[in-house]
Write an enzyme that holds these catalytic residues in place. Structure first.
Site, PDB file in Angstrom:
ATOM      1  N   GLU A   9      31.888  22.046   7.998  1.00  0.00           N
ATOM      2  CA  GLU A   9      30.529  22.541   7.756  1.00  0.00           C
ATOM      3  C   GLU A   9      30.603  24.065   7.679  1.00  0.00           C
ATOM      4  O   GLU A   9      31.101  24.699   8.608  1.00  0.00           O
ATOM      5  CB  GLU A   9      29.598  22.146   8.900  1.00  0.00           C
ATOM      6  CG  GLU A   9      29.570  20.661   9.218  1.00  0.00           C
ATOM      7  CD  GLU A   9      29.004  20.399  10.602  1.00  0.00           C
ATOM      8  OE1 GLU A   9      28.185  21.219  11.080  1.00  0.00           O
ATOM      9  OE2 GLU A   9      29.381  19.395  11.211  1.00  0.00           O
ATOM     10  N   TYR A  55      21.998  22.065   3.001  1.00  0.00           N
ATOM     11  CA  TYR A  55      20.726  22.318   3.680  1.00  0.00           C
ATOM     12  C   TYR A  55      20.629  23.767   4.133  1.00  0.00           C
ATOM     13  O   TYR A  55      21.624  24.506   4.160  1.00  0.00           O
ATOM     14  CB  TYR A  55      20.543  21.382   4.874  1.00  0.00           C
ATOM     15  CG  TYR A  55      21.659  21.391   5.895  1.00  0.00           C
ATOM     16  CD1 TYR A  55      21.498  21.964   7.154  1.00  0.00           C
ATOM     17  CD2 TYR A  55      22.885  20.795   5.619  1.00  0.00           C
ATOM     18  CE1 TYR A  55      22.512  21.953   8.094  1.00  0.00           C
ATOM     19  CE2 TYR A  55      23.908  20.775   6.548  1.00  0.00           C
ATOM     20  CZ  TYR A  55      23.715  21.354   7.786  1.00  0.00           C
ATOM     21  OH  TYR A  55      24.733  21.342   8.714  1.00  0.00           O
ATOM     22  N   ASP A  57      20.189  26.033   7.185  1.00  0.00           N
ATOM     23  CA  ASP A  57      20.370  25.950   8.625  1.00  0.00           C
ATOM     24  C   ASP A  57      19.407  26.910   9.316  1.00  0.00           C
ATOM     25  O   ASP A  57      18.567  27.548   8.688  1.00  0.00           O
ATOM     26  CB  ASP A  57      21.826  26.267   8.987  1.00  0.00           C
ATOM     27  CG  ASP A  57      22.191  25.826  10.388  1.00  0.00           C
ATOM     28  OD1 ASP A  57      21.654  24.799  10.838  1.00  0.00           O
ATOM     29  OD2 ASP A  57      23.000  26.504  11.031  1.00  0.00           O
ATOM     30  N   TRP A 420      24.397  10.222   7.287  1.00  0.00           N
ATOM     31  CA  TRP A 420      25.840   9.966   7.317  1.00  0.00           C
ATOM     32  C   TRP A 420      26.168   8.477   7.427  1.00  0.00           C
ATOM     33  O   TRP A 420      27.231   8.044   6.973  1.00  0.00           O
ATOM     34  CB  TRP A 420      26.492  10.738   8.459  1.00  0.00           C
ATOM     35  CG  TRP A 420      26.436  12.222   8.281  1.00  0.00           C
ATOM     36  CD1 TRP A 420      25.700  13.115   8.995  1.00  0.00           C
ATOM     37  CD2 TRP A 420      27.138  13.001   7.303  1.00  0.00           C
ATOM     38  NE1 TRP A 420      25.889  14.393   8.524  1.00  0.00           N
ATOM     39  CE2 TRP A 420      26.772  14.354   7.488  1.00  0.00           C
ATOM     40  CE3 TRP A 420      28.043  12.685   6.281  1.00  0.00           C
ATOM     41  CZ2 TRP A 420      27.276  15.383   6.701  1.00  0.00           C
ATOM     42  CZ3 TRP A 420      28.546  13.714   5.493  1.00  0.00           C
ATOM     43  CH2 TRP A 420      28.164  15.042   5.705  1.00  0.00           C
TER      44      TRP A 420
END
Length: 454
Positions: A9, A55, A57, A420
């Site tokens: 990530e 996305y 954050d 997920w």
């Protein structure tokens, strides 16, 4: 585990520069960046056809989480694909801003600190067996992760009361705990929140948040590949020397600030070792383990070779053998050459600009990619493979199921929800499929769902 699921990530830094229009705050720029995403996904938190998650954050940091990967080259390709996806969004945002009278430039940086001293991360995910004691794993892993910056740091100019200095790691000065369930407040080395995104009876997800974001493909291989090898040793029950540190948070900073690798680390048992000695201990153990058990993937020989060469380069002070392969050494060579040509100190504004521009993800503007275009850095993954990963999910993991579902639903204009582990058609009752096995890339239930969609 011979096969392991990996994921990275990455939070990106964002800025806007304009000589002739009003400045825009990062939050405003981020909204422009994600306007295209929101227009089709109705959210700034979406899953893509390649199985990844994109996305906004906390604050204004765009974040890209790779799909589940079971091979290190595959992981690097999907991590790089995220840069291409975001760079495309930058172009779209730039055009939209220009149409509204903003003639500045949007920048996205794959680094870990900004000029205001804020930090944003690169988080690694490793699937590990549920069996075994997590606290023991953390005790063995933390000394390795604290010293891993020697072989995987991104490098950074650090401003100190005594002047500017060059450090191994961008992230080291922003870590405050060894293990914790928080990620932003305390910034631990290992995050312990138990969210396996898999069958919790059998698996757990190791979430490492201490690492730097890497521009170099070979450094990214080292960052994740060495952890994989150390985990294999731990899982096999190899006995390690007790290298628990008295104060890992103090040690991670002191190690980062000493490019000789000789920063002394006081262990919990009172002994003292240098950062180099600690890394050498892990390398020796891993090498013996591989010699006895064999290499479990084709990347292991390169990992062991580059690990050894990097430690030798630090010990000798001569980094020429690694300055095309390890981020901190690549960037240091670039800076040293520029400083020598122009007679500049490490604290010169132009050197600070080099430090930042190395991490610009723009293929036409970023310094790392300028070096890459000149053949000055080592490659592991072909550009065609990276471009394929922009749209196509890994074909060997659960990500294929998710990516194929998202693609079909988008093509047919169906309303859907994914995360997920879940795939759901919102316009049908009881059409949620739970995919708990991240290694499973074929599922008859998903095939039937795709067929039923038309």
């Amino acid at each position: 585990m011979d096969k392991r699921i990996f994921g990275i990530e990455t939070e990106f830094g964002i800025s806007y520069s304009s000589p002739d229009s009003r400045p825009l705050a990062p939050e405003e720029v981020a909204r422009y960046l994600f306007r295209k995403v929101v227009s089709w996904g109705r959210s700034s938190n979406v899953f893509l056809t390649n199985g990844s998650r994109l996305y906004l954050d906390v604050g204004s940091h765009p974040e890209y989480a790779t799909a589940e990967c079971d091979d290190l080259a595959q992981l690097i390709a999907h991590d790089r694909a995220g840069e291409l996806i975001l760079d495309d969004l930058v172009d779209e945002a730039q055009a939209r801003l220009a149409a509204e009278g903003f003639n500045g430039t949007v920048y996205l940086f794959k680094n870990n600190t900004d000029s205001a001293g804020n930090s944003y991360g690169s988080h690694e995910n490793y699937l590990i067996p549920r069996r075994g004691e997590f606290s023991r794993l953390a005790e063995i892993l933390i000394p390795f992760l604290v010293t891993r910056q020697l072989i995987a740091g991104a490098g950074k100019i650090l401003k100190t009361p005594h002047g500017a200095t060059y450090a191994f790691s961008q992230r080291a000065d922003h870590i405050w705990e060894g293990v914790s369930s928080a990620t932003t407040r305390s910034r631990p080395i290992i995050n312990t929140r138990d969210e396996p995104h898999a069958d919790a009876e059998f698996y757990r997800r190791l979430h490492v948040i201490v690492g730097d974001s890497n521009m170099s493909e070979t450094t990214a291989l080292m960052k994740v590949g060495t952890v994989d090898l150390v985990l294999r040793m731990i899982e096999a029950g190899v006995i390690m020397r007790d290298m628990r540190m008295e104060n890992p948070i103090r040690s991670i900073r002191e190690i980062s600030h000493d490019l000789s690798g000789r920063a002394l680390v006081r262990l919990a048992n009172g002994r003292q070792l240098t950062a180099l000695e600690i890394q050498q201990e892990y390398l020796t153990k891993v090498t013996a383990f591989v010699r006895e058990n064999g290499a479990h993937n084709p990347h292991v020989p390169l990992i062991l070779d580059l690990w050894e060469r990097t430690l030798k380069a630090i010990e000798s002070g001569d980094t020429r053998s690694i300055d095309t392969e390890i981020d901190w050494a690549i960037k240091k060579k670039l800076m040293d050459s520029y400083r020598e040509r122009h007679g500049l100190g490490l604290d010169a504004p132009r050197i600070a600009q080099l430090d930042l521009t190395y991490h610009d993800i723009s293929r036409s503007r970023g310094l790392y990619y300028l070096l890459q275009s000149r053949g000055a850095v080592r490659r592991l993954v072909d550009d065609t493979v990276i471009k394929d990963a922009v749209d196509a999910p890994p074909q060997t993991t659960r990500a294929k199921l998710r990516g194929d579902f998202v693609r079909r639903a988008q093509e047919l204009g169906r309303d859907y929800t994914v995360d997920w582990v879940h795939l759901k058609l919102n316009d049908r009752a009881h059409q949620t499929i739970l995919c708990k096995d991240p290694f499973r890339s074929v599922d008859e239930r998903v095939d039937a769902l795709l067929d039923s969609m038309g």
